[in-house]
Motif scaffolding. Structure first.
Motif, short mmCIF file in Angstrom:
data_model
loop_
_atom_site.label_atom_id
_atom_site.label_comp_id
_atom_site.label_asym_id
_atom_site.label_seq_id
_atom_site.Cartn_x
_atom_site.Cartn_y
_atom_site.Cartn_z
N HIS A 28 9.94 33.12 60.01
CA HIS A 28 9.86 34.14 58.95
C HIS A 28 11.20 34.88 58.83
CE1 HIS A 28 9.12 36.33 62.69
NE2 HIS A 28 9.55 37.41 62.06
N THR A 29 11.31 35.68 57.77
CA THR A 29 12.40 36.63 57.63
C THR A 29 11.78 38.02 57.67
OG1 THR A 29 12.28 36.66 55.22
CG2 THR A 29 13.76 35.03 56.22
N ASP A 30 12.57 39.01 58.04
CA ASP A 30 12.06 40.37 58.13
C ASP A 30 12.23 41.16 56.84
OD1 ASP A 30 11.10 40.11 60.71
OD2 ASP A 30 12.97 40.76 61.61
N VAL A 31 13.07 40.67 55.94
CA VAL A 31 13.25 41.33 54.64
C VAL A 31 13.25 40.26 53.56
CG1 VAL A 31 14.57 43.30 55.56
CG2 VAL A 31 15.78 41.27 54.80
N PRO A 32 12.81 40.61 52.36
CA PRO A 32 12.89 39.64 51.25
C PRO A 32 14.34 39.45 50.81
CG PRO A 32 12.04 41.74 50.47
CD PRO A 32 12.20 41.87 51.96
N ARG A 33 14.61 38.34 50.13
CA ARG A 33 15.90 38.17 49.49
C ARG A 33 15.90 39.11 48.29
NH1 ARG A 33 16.62 35.18 53.39
NH2 ARG A 33 17.87 33.31 53.41
N ALA A 34 16.95 39.88 48.14
CA ALA A 34 17.05 40.85 47.06
C ALA A 34 17.85 40.25 45.90
CB ALA A 34 17.71 42.13 47.56
N PRO A 35 17.64 40.76 44.69
CA PRO A 35 18.40 40.25 43.55
C PRO A 35 19.90 40.48 43.69
CG PRO A 35 16.60 41.67 42.81
CD PRO A 35 16.64 41.74 44.31
N ASN A 69 20.46 32.84 48.29
CA ASN A 69 20.87 34.20 47.95
C ASN A 69 21.16 34.40 46.47
OD1 ASN A 69 20.69 35.41 50.53
ND2 ASN A 69 22.49 34.25 51.13
N ASP A 70 21.10 33.34 45.68
CA ASP A 70 21.35 33.47 44.24
C ASP A 70 20.10 33.19 43.42
OD1 ASP A 70 21.18 30.81 44.83
OD2 ASP A 70 22.99 30.21 43.75
N GLU A 71 18.93 33.30 44.05
CA GLU A 71 17.67 32.97 43.36
C GLU A 71 16.83 34.21 43.04
OE1 GLU A 71 15.48 29.68 44.88
OE2 GLU A 71 17.28 28.66 45.58
N GLY A 72 17.42 35.38 43.08
CA GLY A 72 16.66 36.59 42.79
C GLY A 72 15.82 37.01 43.98
N GLU A 73 14.83 37.84 43.71
CA GLU A 73 13.99 38.35 44.80
C GLU A 73 13.01 37.28 45.29
OE1 GLU A 73 10.94 41.97 45.89
OE2 GLU A 73 12.26 42.15 44.16
N LEU A 74 13.00 37.06 46.59
CA LEU A 74 12.08 36.12 47.22
C LEU A 74 11.51 36.77 48.47
CD1 LEU A 74 14.20 32.82 47.23
CD2 LEU A 74 12.26 33.33 45.73
N MET A 150 14.89 44.69 73.54
CA MET A 150 14.63 45.79 72.62
C MET A 150 15.38 45.48 71.32
SD MET A 150 15.12 49.92 73.17
CE MET A 150 15.58 49.65 74.83
N THR A 151 14.83 45.95 70.20
CA THR A 151 15.47 45.67 68.93
C THR A 151 15.47 46.90 68.03
OG1 THR A 151 15.52 44.13 67.06
CG2 THR A 151 13.36 44.76 67.88
N TRP A 152 16.49 47.00 67.20
CA TRP A 152 16.60 48.03 66.17
C TRP A 152 17.01 47.36 64.89
CZ3 TRP A 152 19.10 48.39 70.87
CH2 TRP A 152 18.70 49.42 71.71
N ARG A 153 16.60 47.95 63.77
CA ARG A 153 16.99 47.43 62.45
C ARG A 153 17.79 48.50 61.73
NH1 ARG A 153 11.10 44.97 61.11
NH2 ARG A 153 11.28 43.18 62.50
N PHE A 154 18.88 48.08 61.12
CA PHE A 154 19.73 48.96 60.33
C PHE A 154 19.82 48.37 58.93
CE2 PHE A 154 20.98 49.55 64.71
CZ PHE A 154 21.02 50.94 64.82
N LEU A 155 19.23 49.07 57.96
CA LEU A 155 19.23 48.60 56.57
C LEU A 155 20.33 49.32 55.79
CD1 LEU A 155 15.39 48.58 55.94
CD2 LEU A 155 16.88 46.60 56.17
N GLY A 156 20.98 48.55 54.90
CA GLY A 156 21.99 49.14 54.04
C GLY A 156 21.34 50.02 52.98
N GLU A 157 22.11 50.85 52.37
CA GLU A 157 21.59 51.71 51.32
C GLU A 157 21.48 50.93 50.02
OE1 GLU A 157 23.67 55.39 50.95
OE2 GLU A 157 23.73 55.67 53.11
N GLY A 158 20.49 51.31 49.22
CA GLY A 158 20.37 50.68 47.89
C GLY A 158 19.16 49.95 47.69
#
Length: 158
Positions: A28-35, A69-74, A150-158
């Protein structure tokens, strides 16, 4: 298919132990592919105890973050379905595939991107970074010791 064998634990107790095998499911992936293009964030892994090969370190399909990464949101389910259509991932994710890999290592190329299954291993205090678009799964722990990560997630803004 995993087989069972016995080993002598340090405390002298005999316990069943599963031999390690590469999982075909739960990738799996932890985040969807974004547009929008670019890395959405990173996941940091650190080790609280030694985690060696076969000791349950997360398995990552290195290079997978560079695909689709060029297929929009997935979402993760759609990402897995599209990746399964590519030969390296068909081998990895189909438990009945005749050429299915049994251990981490190179899988081949997908759309010109080298794909390799890597097992996250390390010593206490080591840090590993993973692009959150990377396909990954839990690994079986064939060692006598529990996996302490142990794990941490850092998400970019936007």
């Amino acid at each position: 298919m995993a087989a069972q064998c016995s080993f002598s634990a340090p405390d002298g107790l005999s316990r069943p132990r599963l031999l390690w095998s590469l999982p075909a499911i739960l990738w799996h992936t932890d985040v969807p592919r974004a547009p929008q293009a670019g890395c959405p964030g990173v996941q940091v892994f650190t080790f609280l105890s030694p985690v060696g090969p076969g000791a349950g370190g997360t398995l990552v399909a290195a290079g997978s973050h560079r695909l689709l990464n060029d297929e929009g949101e997935l979402r993760s389910k759609a990402i897995k379905a599209r990746l399964r259509a590519l030969p390296p991932f068909a081998r990895l994710m189909d438990p009945a595939h005749p050429d299915r890999p049994a251990a981490p290592g190179p899988l081949g190329e997908a759309d010109g991107v080298p794909i390799e299954v890597v097992e996250l291993t390390g010593a206490p205090g080591d840090l590993l970074l993973m692009d959150m678009r990377a396909l990954h799964t839990a690994a079986p722990n064939a060692s006598a010791a529990p996996r302490l990560m142990m794990t941490w997630r850092f998400l970019g803004e936007g």
